[in-house]
Design a protein around this motif. Structure first.
Motif, PDB file in Angstrom:
ATOM      1  N   UNK A  18       0.829  -1.197   0.000  1.00 60.65           N
ATOM      2  CA  UNK A  18       0.000   0.000   0.000  1.00 60.65           C
ATOM      3  C   UNK A  18       0.867   1.252   0.000  1.00 60.65           C
ATOM      4  N   UNK A  19       0.617   2.138  -0.954  1.00 57.76           N
ATOM      5  CA  UNK A  19       1.338   3.406  -0.997  1.00 57.76           C
ATOM      6  C   UNK A  19       1.072   4.211   0.270  1.00 57.76           C
ATOM      7  N   UNK A  20      -0.168   4.181   0.757  1.00 65.18           N
ATOM      8  CA  UNK A  20      -0.537   4.989   1.917  1.00 65.18           C
ATOM      9  C   UNK A  20       0.137   4.509   3.194  1.00 65.18           C
ATOM     10  N   UNK A  21       0.484   3.230   3.244  1.00 62.40           N
ATOM     11  CA  UNK A  21       1.038   2.672   4.472  1.00 62.40           C
ATOM     12  C   UNK A  21       2.427   3.216   4.777  1.00 62.40           C
ATOM     13  N   UNK A  22       3.121   3.710   3.774  1.00 61.93           N
ATOM     14  CA  UNK A  22       4.490   4.188   3.963  1.00 61.93           C
ATOM     15  C   UNK A  22       4.556   5.667   4.322  1.00 61.93           C
ATOM     16  N   UNK A  23       3.390   6.281   4.530  1.00 60.48           N
ATOM     17  CA  UNK A  23       3.328   7.669   4.960  1.00 60.48           C
ATOM     18  C   UNK A  23       3.017   7.686   6.454  1.00 60.48           C
ATOM     19  N   UNK A  24       3.842   8.348   7.244  1.00 61.49           N
ATOM     20  CA  UNK A  24       3.610   8.397   8.690  1.00 61.49           C
ATOM     21  C   UNK A  24       2.355   9.195   8.996  1.00 61.49           C
ATOM     22  N   UNK A  25       1.752   8.930  10.143  1.00 68.33           N
ATOM     23  CA  UNK A  25       0.502   9.570  10.520  1.00 68.33           C
ATOM     24  C   UNK A  25       0.754  10.922  11.190  1.00 68.33           C
ATOM     25  N   UNK A  53      11.856   8.011   4.455  1.00 67.05           N
ATOM     26  CA  UNK A  53      10.930   7.238   3.635  1.00 67.05           C
ATOM     27  C   UNK A  53      10.294   8.112   2.562  1.00 67.05           C
ATOM     28  N   UNK A  54       9.989   9.365   2.906  1.00 68.40           N
ATOM     29  CA  UNK A  54       9.426  10.284   1.917  1.00 68.40           C
ATOM     30  C   UNK A  54      10.385  10.473   0.748  1.00 68.40           C
ATOM     31  N   UNK A  55      11.681  10.595   1.058  1.00 70.75           N
ATOM     32  CA  UNK A  55      12.675  10.766  -0.001  1.00 70.75           C
ATOM     33  C   UNK A  55      12.736   9.533  -0.899  1.00 70.75           C
ATOM     34  N   UNK A  56      12.590   8.355  -0.291  1.00 73.04           N
ATOM     35  CA  UNK A  56      12.606   7.123  -1.091  1.00 73.04           C
ATOM     36  C   UNK A  56      11.398   7.079  -2.025  1.00 73.04           C
ATOM     37  N   UNK A  57      10.210   7.414  -1.511  1.00 74.54           N
ATOM     38  CA  UNK A  57       9.011   7.402  -2.347  1.00 74.54           C
ATOM     39  C   UNK A  57       9.140   8.394  -3.500  1.00 74.54           C
TER      40      UNK A  57
END
Length: 499
Positions: free
Chosen positions: A455-462, A472-476
């Motif tokens: 899931x793309x959304x799962x790799x975004x912190x809350x 992780x944002x830089x990797x995406x």
């Protein structure tokens, strides 16, 4: 469902949840009234209809205007009408095709609800799952019909989409007003979205409330068919200007043209996310009471966050979803330039493919950044107005934190546009839909870990409940740019293709 049993495991927890949501008119205004939220069925139905229903309504109006009025603007309707059919029959056939797609969506939703609902206590029956799915897709059916009618009234696809969006906005505004005070409840009968709330699946089913909804859909379909048979092809029922003054700004190069073409849709997404952020922010203080009713689970997963930050950590999941949908819409707009033949004329001039596609990607990425920043800024405005006490830098960071998910979707869509252009828009929206479904249901399914990783959304912190994970944002972002670069390379080597 798994979140409900984890976050509210005891009767005391559920009693606090009922007390906090019953007094929270802001959340009811945004997501609909609460019915038996202390049960698994009530919790699932409120979230399913309140959130997925609104997303489905927006999808319905965009799909109807694109597949009916958009096809007409592209000139393909003329080829269809050259056969043995009439304008009215062609419009009715197109509506029938949309109805079949809606039936497939209902079947998938019902099967998913039944499969996941088997783990509930008590388990969802097959009939209850089908009625829940019906209530969830009903807003999509309503606004498919609204979008189809607006396509007959307006003179272009863009005008039709704006007109349908205005109808949606009015219906949603009436719904908000109706639930902000008991003295105004009667006004809900003026909004079909409020009728959907009264279906009450899984708690107190009211199938008779389907009758006015079906009557409105039937009336819209009939009006669409009649108007399609009476008006000239390419014209609209509403009056429109035959001429307009020339506007040549931003037409000096591919980048300026990308800005010019992207501007209307970009302004719509940015404005929508700003308004949504403001509404989320304005109820932050009262919504935090519901989060405080959780004895464990959610606060632990958010690293001990509390108050408004904990609430906003969950609401920004939906901001992430909307930014990803905006990215998918940008992929579709880029593909439309090719299918409508506009790109052929542009590339006939001294413009090469790589600068054109790179410009579209860069402008689309800038739109996503602006949308995320607008969501964060206006969430802070709303939160400050409610006295929630969440800092502006924190919410701006939360808004920018969601952008990498959109850039990744944009990169995947650009890659598919270069390799298999006819699938570009479908794949982009499919990635978003898959990610959202997995994010909602993945924790309650076997092998959930690898599903969640997809899931793309799962790799975004809350954020703002948790600190943004900028690594992780830089990797995406890097993966999205790399995918776009591969797509651009493939695009320069293939033939241009229509629909």
């Amino acid at each position: 469902m798994n979140d409900f049993t984890t976050n509210y495991p005891t009767p005391a927890d559920r009693a606090r949840l009922v007390a906090s949501t019953a007094s929270n008119l802001g959340m009811q205004a945004l997501f609909g009234p609460v019915h038996h939220i202390d049960t698994v069925g009530g919790y699932v139905a409120w979230h399913g209809i309140g959130i997925l229903g609104l997303i489905g309504a927006f999808w319905g109006l965009l799909t109807a205007t694109r597949l009916l009025r958009g096809e007409e603007d592209a000139g393909r309707w003329e080829l269809l009408l050259a056969g043995q059919t009439t304008r009215a029959r062609a419009a009715l056939g197109a509506l029938g095709g949309l109805g079949i797609a809606l039936a497939v969506l209902w079947a998938v939703t019902a099967a998913t609800a039944f499969a996941v609902g088997r783990t509930a206590d008590p388990a969802f029956s097959a009939g209850a799952s089908m009625f829940l799915a019906l209530a969830t897709v009903t807003p999509a059916a309503l606004f498919l019909a609204v979008g189809a009618l607006c396509g007959q009234l307006a003179g272009s696809r863009r005008q039709a989409a704006w007109l349908a969006a205005a109808v949606f906005g009015v219906a949603y505004a009436i719904r908000i007003v109706a639930y902000t005070g008991s003295t105004l409840r009667w006004i809900r009968w003026a909004s079909p979205l409020a009728w959907v709330d009264d279906l009450r699946p899984l708690t107190d089913p009211r199938p008779l409330m389907l009758l006015p909804i079906l009557a409105v859909i039937a009336a819209l379909v009939a009006a669409t068919t009649v108007l399609a048979g009476r008006r000239d092809l390419g014209a609209g029922t509403l009056p429109a200007r035959d001429t307009a003054p020339a506007r040549t700004r931003l037409l000096g190069g591919p980048l300026g043209l990308a800005v010019r073409l992207t501007r209307p849709g970009a302004l719509g997404w940015i404005t929508g996310l700003a308004l949504g952020g403001f509404m989320f922010g304005i109820i932050t203080k009262t919504a935090a009471d519901a989060m405080a009713g959780s004895s464990r689970g959610v606060l632990q997963r958010l690293g001990g966050a509390s108050g408004g930050a904990a609430y906003l950590g969950f609401t920004f999941l939906f901001v992430t979803l909307l930014v990803a949908m905006a990215a998918a819409a940008q992929v579709g707009a880029t593909r439309d330039e090719e299918t409508q033949g506009h790109l052929d004329l542009l590339l006939a001039r001294p413009v090469s493919r790589m600068p054109w596609l790179a410009g579209r990607f860069a402008v689309s990425a800038a739109v996503l950044v602006a949308a995320g920043a607008a969501a964060g800024l206006f969430t802070w405005v709303g939160a400050a107005a409610s006295g929630a006490g969440v800092a502006l830098p924190t919410l701006l960071a939360a808004g920018l934190n969601v952008v990498p998910a959109g850039i990744l979707v944009l990169g995947i869509g650009t890659l598919v546009h270069g390799l298999a252009p006819r699938l570009a828009s479908s794949v982009a929206y499919g990635v978003v839909a898959f990610s959202f479904i997995v994010e909602l249901l993945g924790t309650g399914l076997p092998a959930s870990r690898w599903l969640l990783d997809l899931s793309v959304l799962h790799h975004i912190s809350r954020a703002p409940a948790a600190d943004p994970r900028w690594d992780m944002a830089a990797i995406l972002v890097a993966v999205g740019i790399a995918a776009a670069a591969l797509g651009a390379a493939a695009f320069t080597r293939r033939d241009l293709k229509g629909a």
